[in-house]
Design an enzyme around this catalytic site. Structure first.
Site, PDB file in Angstrom:
ATOM      1  N   LYS A  56       0.889  -1.167   0.000  1.00 50.03           N
ATOM      2  CA  LYS A  56       0.000   0.000   0.000  1.00 50.03           C
ATOM      3  C   LYS A  56       0.927   1.217   0.000  1.00 50.03           C
ATOM      4  CE  LYS A  56      -4.210   1.724   0.310  1.00 50.03           C
ATOM      5  NZ  LYS A  56      -5.127   1.706  -0.847  1.00 50.03           N
ATOM      6  N   ASP A 111      -2.412 -12.418   5.408  1.00 62.44           N
ATOM      7  CA  ASP A 111      -3.422 -13.108   6.204  1.00 62.44           C
ATOM      8  C   ASP A 111      -4.771 -13.037   5.488  1.00 62.44           C
ATOM      9  OD1 ASP A 111      -4.767 -14.301   8.250  1.00 62.44           O
ATOM     10  OD2 ASP A 111      -4.466 -12.714   9.728  1.00 62.44           O
ATOM     11  N   ASP A 150      -5.622  -3.140  -2.171  1.00 60.21           N
ATOM     12  CA  ASP A 150      -7.057  -3.073  -2.500  1.00 60.21           C
ATOM     13  C   ASP A 150      -7.293  -3.583  -3.921  1.00 60.21           C
ATOM     14  OD1 ASP A 150      -5.509  -0.881  -3.152  1.00 60.21           O
ATOM     15  OD2 ASP A 150      -7.078   0.611  -2.811  1.00 60.21           O
TER      16      ASP A 150
END
Ligand code: NAD
Length: 361
Positions: free
Chosen positions: A191, A248, A224
Site C-alpha cells: 500500500k 493473512d 485493494d
C-alpha cells in the site's frame, strides 16, 4: 544422510489425516526414497499427556528434523484452559521457536472440482497460485502496541507497522525461489501510496529482484486492487508476496476461491529451508473420529514438504499426479462430494492415492 521428518498428528481429525500421510510416506520409502520419520505430541494431545501443549521433547525433535508435518490442533475440550496451555499455543510456540518467517499458501483448484467454487468455472478452473506471506513481522508484532488513555481521557488503540530492510529482503528472496520453481512471475502487494513502511517494501522488492533474480518478472499491486483482481481474474497470478496482515487476508480470500479447505496444504519456512507443513484447515472436531475427513490437504502438504524442504520436486509431482488421478476416477470425500461421483472415507481416499503411487513407478 537420510532426511528426517517429525510427524505431529495433534487433535481432532489430525490423527486420521496424518495416518494417510504416513501411508504415502511408507510407499515412497518402499520405492527407494531415503527418508526417516518419528512422531511427537503437540496441542491438546500433548497437554493431556504432559501438561503442556508444546513439550520440550517435541521442540527438541522439531529443531533436529529437516521438516515437521503437522495434522491440526485444538478442540472444544481445551477452550476453557488458560491461554498459555491452549493447544494453539503449541503451534504458535513451534512457529516462533523454529523462526518460520515465510508462509506459503497455495490456492489450487483441481479442474475436477471447479464447480465447488462460488466463482464461474471459467474464471477459476485450473487456478494455481501461491501466496507467500511474511509471518513473523509487520503490524502483528510491531511496537508500540496496546490500548492507552490520552490526556483528554479518550482511549486509543495503537499498533505499529514496521519492517526492516532485512525482513523484506529475506521474504522477497523466498518468494523468488518459489517463483523460480513455477512460472517465474512475482507480484508484490503493498500500500505504497499511503504507508511509508510499504513504500520501503516496494523499493527493496524491486532492488532484490533486479540485483539477484533478473529472470523473475516482477509486478506491483496495491492491496485493494490485489483483492479485487483475486476475485475478478485470479488466474493472472503466479506467486504473490506480501506482508503479514495483507497476506493473512489475501490468502484466506484465495483459499475460498477453491471452495474447499479440505484440499489445500501450506508450508512455513525458516532461513535454513527447514519447514513446517500442515493443511490449512483446523482439527474439525465436528467430524473427528467418523472417518470422513478429507486427507488430500495433508497429502498435498507432504508434496510441498518434498518440494521445498527435501529437494525432491519429482516425488512431489508424483503425489500431486496421484491426487489428480483419484479425483479423475471420481472419488470424493463428503466435503467435496457432487452428483455422479463416488463417496469414500478418509482411509479409502488415502488407499487410492497410495495405490496410484504404486502404479506410477
Ligand atoms: P476447521 O477448519 O477445523 O473446520 C471448519 C469446517 O470445515 C468444519 O465444518 C469442518 O468439519 C470442515 N473441515 C475442516 N477440515 C476438513 C477436512 N479435512 N475434511 C472435511 N471437512 C473439513 O475450523 P474450526 O471449526 O473453526 O476450528 C476447529 C478447531 O481447530 C479449533 O479448536 C481451532 O482453534 C482449530 N484450528 C486449528 C488450526 C491448526 O491446527 N492449524 C487451524 C484452524 C483452526
Amino acid at each position: 544422510m537420510a532426511k528426517h521428518i517429525l510427524i505431529l498428528p495433534g487433535d481432532g481429525i489430525g490423527p486420521e489425516i496424518i495416518a494417510e500421510a504416513r501411508k504415502i510416506l511408507e510407499v515412497l520409502i518402499a520405492q527407494g526414497l531415503v527418508l526417516s520419520f518419528s512422531e511427537g505430541l503437540i496441542g491438546g494431545a500433548a497437554y493431556e499427556a504432559t501438561g503442556t501443549p508444546l513439550p520440550d521433547a517435541t521442540l527438541a525433535d522439531a529443531k533436529q528434523a529437516d521438516a515437521v508435518l503437522l495434522g491440526a490442533v485444538g478442540g472444544p475440550v481445551w477452550e476453557s484452559l488458560p491461554m498459555h496451555l491452549r493447544p494453539e499455543k503449541g503451534l504458535l510456540g513451534l512457529r516462533a521457536e523454529l523462526g518460520l518467517f515465510a508462509n506459503l499458501r497455495p490456492a489450487v483448484l483441481a479442474p475436477q472440482l471447479a464447480a465447488a467454487s462460488t466463482l464461474k468455472p471459467e474464471v477459476v478452473a485450473g487456478l494455481d497460485i501461491m501466496i507467500v506471506r511474511e509471518l513473523t513481522g509487520g503490524i502483528y508484532f510491531g511496537q508500540p502496541r496496546g490500548i492507552r488513555i490520552r490526556d483528554d481521557g479518550q482511549r486509543e488503540g495503537v499498533n505499529t507497522l514496521v519492517y526492516s530492510e532485512h525482513e523484506i529482503e529475506r521474504i522477497v528472496r523466498t518468494a523468488c525461489d518459489v517463483a523460480l520453481q513455477r512460472d517465474g512471475r512475482l507480484c508484490s502487494v503493498d500500500k505504497a501510496n499511503v504507508l511509508e513502511c510499504t513504500e520501503l517494501w516496494r523499493e527493496v522488492a524491486t532492488r532484490v529482484v533486479r540485483e539477484e533474480y533478473p529472470e523473475i518478472t516482477l509486478s506491483h499491486l496495491y492491496v485493494d486492487n490485489a483483492a479485487m483482481q483475486l476475485v475478478k481474474a485470479p488466474k493472472q497470478f503466479d506467486v504473490i508476496v506480501t506482508s503479514n496482515l495483507f497476506g493473512d487476508i489475501l490468502s484466506d480470500c484465495a483459499a475460498m476461491l477453491t471452495g474447499s479447505i479440505g484440499m489445500l496444504g501450506s508450508a512455513s519456512l525458516n532461513a535454513t529451508g527447514q519447514g513446517m507443513y500442515e493443511p490449512i484447515h483446523g482439527s474439525a472436531p465436528d467430524i473427528a473420529g467418523r472417518g470422513i475427513a478429507n486427507p488430500l490437504a495433508t497429502l498435498l502438504s507432504v508434496a510441498m514438504m518434498l518440494r521445498y524442504s527435501l529437494a525432491e520436486p519429482q516425488v512431489a509431482q508424483q503425489i500431486e499426479a496421484a491426487v489428480a488421478a483419484v479425483l479423475d476416477a471420481g472419488l470424493r470425500t463428503p466435503d467435496i462430494m457432487s452428483p455422479g461421483m463416488t463417496e469414500v472415507s478418509c482411509q479409502t481416499m488415502g488407499d487410492a492415492v497410495a495405490q496410484h503411487l504404486h502404479g506410477s513407478t
